[in-house]
Write an enzyme that holds these catalytic residues in place. Sequence first.
Site, PDB file in Angstrom:
ATOM      1  N   CYS A  79      10.943 -67.658 -11.400  1.00 50.77           N
ATOM      2  CA  CYS A  79      10.376 -66.337 -11.112  1.00 50.77           C
ATOM      3  C   CYS A  79      11.113 -65.681  -9.937  1.00 50.77           C
ATOM      4  O   CYS A  79      12.245 -65.258 -10.100  1.00 50.77           O
ATOM      5  CB  CYS A  79       8.868 -66.432 -10.910  1.00 50.77           C
ATOM      6  N   HIS A 166       7.094 -69.220 -15.722  1.00 49.73           N
ATOM      7  CA  HIS A 166       6.619 -70.347 -14.914  1.00 49.73           C
ATOM      8  C   HIS A 166       6.466 -71.607 -15.768  1.00 49.73           C
ATOM      9  O   HIS A 166       5.414 -71.827 -16.371  1.00 49.73           O
ATOM     10  CB  HIS A 166       5.282 -69.993 -14.260  1.00 49.73           C
ATOM     11  N   GLU A 168       5.968 -74.512 -14.769  1.00 47.69           N
ATOM     12  CA  GLU A 168       5.013 -75.418 -14.129  1.00 47.69           C
ATOM     13  C   GLU A 168       3.564 -75.175 -14.550  1.00 47.69           C
ATOM     14  O   GLU A 168       2.698 -76.030 -14.357  1.00 47.69           O
ATOM     15  CB  GLU A 168       5.140 -75.326 -12.598  1.00 47.69           C
TER      16      GLU A 168
END
EC number: 6.3.5.2
Length: 188
Positions: A79, A166, A168
């Site tokens: 990001c 993202h 994660e």
Amino acid sequence: MKVGLVYYGGQYNHLILKNVKYLGADIEVIPPHKPVEELKKFDCVIFSGGPYSVSEEIQKMGNSPLYIKELKVPMLGICLGHQLIAYVLGGVVRRALNPEYGLTRINIFDEDTILKGFSQQLNVWESHNDEVVEPPSGFRVLASSANARVQAMANSSNSIFGVQFHPEVKHTERGIEIFKNFLGVCRK
């Protein structure tokens, strides 16, 4: 293997730590004001997400431009980190015409490294106001979405990567595999 995570106050950073630790690597959080010499102990570096705009608030990212220019280890930008890598290396970053939040479908064009083994489309979690509109010279676009042309990029030596989304966050399909593939690059 030791991974450095440059921290900019992003809301998902604890999930990066969790994923990298789960995959068996040691990871240490680094504030961006540390001297570049202190990052030379890492086998690779991840630049996290955060609330800043690289084109307007680069000073809030401390020594990060030096890390990107001087470190000779694999790097992954997520990001804000993706935008930072592009900006520092000569790409174009601007306010997104259509900011993306929530689940977004991306189209994968090149899956030979961090997206290795992925199908042509993937649902990912987005949270950004800015975007990379032109990657740096020597980088190729790996994936795009309807609203952002550069969802993922890699340099020609497959050692510096950026993803706008993202990996994660649990809503990103196969996000853990992106970290696994990146750590594979770090181990080479």
